[in-house]
Design an enzyme around this catalytic site. Structure first.
Site, short mmCIF file in Angstrom:
data_model
loop_
_atom_site.label_atom_id
_atom_site.label_comp_id
_atom_site.label_asym_id
_atom_site.label_seq_id
_atom_site.Cartn_x
_atom_site.Cartn_y
_atom_site.Cartn_z
CG HIS A 24 22.89 3.25 2.38
ND1 HIS A 24 24.16 3.06 2.89
CD2 HIS A 24 22.84 2.55 1.22
CE1 HIS A 24 24.83 2.27 2.07
NE2 HIS A 24 24.06 1.94 1.05
CD GLU A 45 21.63 -4.43 -4.63
OE1 GLU A 45 21.82 -5.33 -3.83
OE2 GLU A 45 22.28 -3.36 -4.65
CG ASP A 46 18.01 -2.13 -2.82
OD1 ASP A 46 18.38 -3.23 -3.22
OD2 ASP A 46 18.47 -1.56 -1.83
CG ASP A 73 27.29 0.27 -0.70
OD1 ASP A 73 26.36 0.76 -0.04
OD2 ASP A 73 27.28 -0.90 -1.15
CG ASP A 117 55.90 -2.08 25.29
OD1 ASP A 117 55.01 -1.24 25.46
OD2 ASP A 117 56.26 -2.88 26.16
#
Ligand code: MN
Length: 551
Positions: free
Chosen positions: A82, A110-111, A173, A293
């Protein structure tokens, strides 16, 4: 693009523990999880970064790979894919080495356990600040309660305002998360899609990043309203063949006419994205046919002068629809967008929308603020654009400091994000840009806070008008001031710019208590007279009941 998706956005602790559970750990002998992706990225970076910078990026990859080791995305792929994909999106925009490095590390604070100090030590303060900024935004949980959401906006803009690259990383992200949203459960998809449509897509638009903006919108639409998306998609598919023939016919006619006049330009047909079609149908209560259209073309030419000549040729070929011509070259949009827009009656009376612009303008239109990095070496005409955007961000920060509570800020932000602009002239002939619906008071504050605070009246095109008059494009506006005058609370009913509102409120807040009281009585009296009370006097008891009701 990766086949299967998406971020297991390890926001909450339990989720996080689960994602890095020992069973997910790979054997030491396995090849590194991001091997292919990082090689590809480094190759891309080779086009515009030097080898030292690429080595730094690689170092970030090794760090991130280790930090995210054992974590999997919901799709089952290693987590590091990621951040690498996010970095790749940004490399497509030629963002600088620090941004790419920060993109690879954007989820580590964060993770994972890796703390900010650690990043400062290994990658320098700038990268650490960027990662921190992105993490701050990521931690915002959007709640349904308005107050909290407003607070989140505030935090988001505080984090962004420091460095615009934070927004770009965050948007990339979000873009990757949207592209890989299929792996999430339905509820989460809906939640993220809504947030994307309400917050991130408008920001991308505001920054003039058309490509990202359209993609975010379409993906958001698809996941928020899968049924409607499918039906529209089907309708477009069915009509496509027929449409293609007409698109080509008109295109040829334009090219032929241009070459007769010895003008050169690249003429392409434009397709609306599904979400735009959907929104237009809803907002204007139009049928699919009425929206679909409409034929759109873009003509890209060598220089500004040619744009105007092309316009003349087009208006000679097809009859222009009055009132639909817009010159965004002379007066660019706030995000730097420039083009000539016109709508003409094409063959069979179908409306044909035509945008004419130079190559430089085209680049800005596609990647907006990103063009600052993408075409840094180009001529200086681009350089003004990010300047304008930065201006907008500064304005927002200014408002956020003035606004007393989060809800006020949210109101301001919504206005600034969603409304279109009008352009008016000062007595000296300068152009002021204001949101649609702006009044003479908004104009006064746009000129200067002092002018706003002491405004007693205004003239539009040399005629006196009431303060609440809304401005139209091209108006000449002149503000009349007096030193003794002060902001009128009634203005709050009609001003639309965040700046005016913040200043008026700020002034009212600072007024002395007694003044506020007498002002309140005057306002009450006026309101009562308005509904037919001869004498503004009311009894204490009535007053109390009334106040209770109004609480
Ligand atoms: Mn992420």
């Amino acid at each position: 693009m990766t086949t299967q998706p998406t971020s297991r956005r390890a926001r909450s602790k339990p989720n996080h523990a689960e994602s890095s559970s020992p069973t997910n750990r790979r054997d030491v002998a396995d090849p590194p999880a991001g091997g292919f992706l990082i090689n590809d990225l480094c190759e891309k970076l080779g086009d515009y970064l030097d080898s030292q910078q690429i080595a730094d990026v690689y170092r970030a990859y090794v760090f991130g790979e280790e930090a995210h080791e054992g974590q999997l995305r919901r799709s089952g792929e290693p987590y590091i894919h990621h951040p690498l994909e996010v970095a790749r999106i940004l490399a497509g925009m030629r963002l600088d080495a620090q941004s790419i490095t920060a993109a690879i590390l954007h989820d580590v604070i964060e993770d994972t356990e890796a703390a900010k100090e650690h990043l400062v030590k290994d990658f320098g303060k700038e990268v650490a600040e960027l990662v921190d900024g992105v993490s701050n935004i990521s931690q915002i949980k959007f709640k349904t309660k308005e107050e909290e959401q407003a607070e989140n906006f505030r935090k988001m803009f505080l984090a962004m305002g420091r460095d615009i690259r934070v927004i770009l990383i965050k948007l990339a992200d979000r873009l990757h998360n949207m592209r890989t949203l299929a792996a999430l459960v339905r509820d989460r998809q809906r939640e993220i899609a809504r947030e994307t449509l309400e917050i991130y897509a408008p920001i991308a638009n505001r920054l003039g990043m058309r490509q990202w903006y359209y993609e975010l919108e379409d993906l958001g639409f698809m996941y928020l309203y899968p049924m409607r998306h499918r039906i529209l998609e089907e309708a477009v598919r069915k009509r496509h063949g027929n449409r293609k023939a007409i698109v080509e016919k008109i295109r040829k006619a334009i090219i032929q006419q241009l070459s007769q006049e010895e003008l050169e330009g690249e003429v392409t047909g434009r397709e609306k994205n599904l979400y735009r079609i959907y929104r237009k149908m809803r907002q204007k209560c139009l049928s699919f046919d009425q929206v679909y259209d409409v034929y759109g073309y873009r003509i890209v030419v060598d220089k500004v002068d040619t744009c105007y000549r092309v316009l003349g040729v087009i208006h000679n070929l097809y009859m222009p629809i009055p009132g639909r011509f817009k010159d965004y070259i002379a007066i660019p949009k706030a995000n730097g967008y420039q083009s000539l827009h016109t709508v003409v009656f094409g063959p069979f009376g179908v409306p044909v929308e035509i945008q004419t612009r130079t190559e430089d303008m085209h680049r800005v239109a596609e990647v907006g603020v990103g063009s600052h990095w993408l075409y840094k070496s180009g001529d200086s005409s681009d350089a003004q654009m990010p300047q304008r955007t930065l201006h907008w961000l500064k304005d927002l920060l200014d408002i956020q400091q003035k606004a007393g509570n989060p809800r006020e800020f949210l109101e301001n932000l919504k206005v600034d994000l969603f409304s279109d602009e009008v352009y008016v002239f000062t007595p000296k002939g300068e152009i002021k840009k204001l949101p649609q619906g702006a009044t003479t008071i908004d104009f006064a504050y746009a000129v200067h806070t002092h002018v706003g605070n002491h405004c007693i009246g205004a003239k539009i095109n040399h005629e006196l008008v009431p303060s609440r008059t809304t401005l139209r494009n091209g108006n000449h506006v002149e503000v009349i001031t007096a030193e003794w005058a002060s902001p009128n609370p009634v203005w709050l009913d009609f001003v639309v710019t965040g700046k005016a509102r913040a200043h008026i409120r700020n002034f009212l807040k600072n007024q002395k208590h007694e003044e506020a009281e007498s002002l309140g009585e005057r306002l009450l009296a006026k309101a009562l007279q308005g509904v037919g009370f001869e004498s503004p006097k009311i009894r204490e008891a009535q007053k109390k009941t009334l106040l209770k009701k109004l609480e």
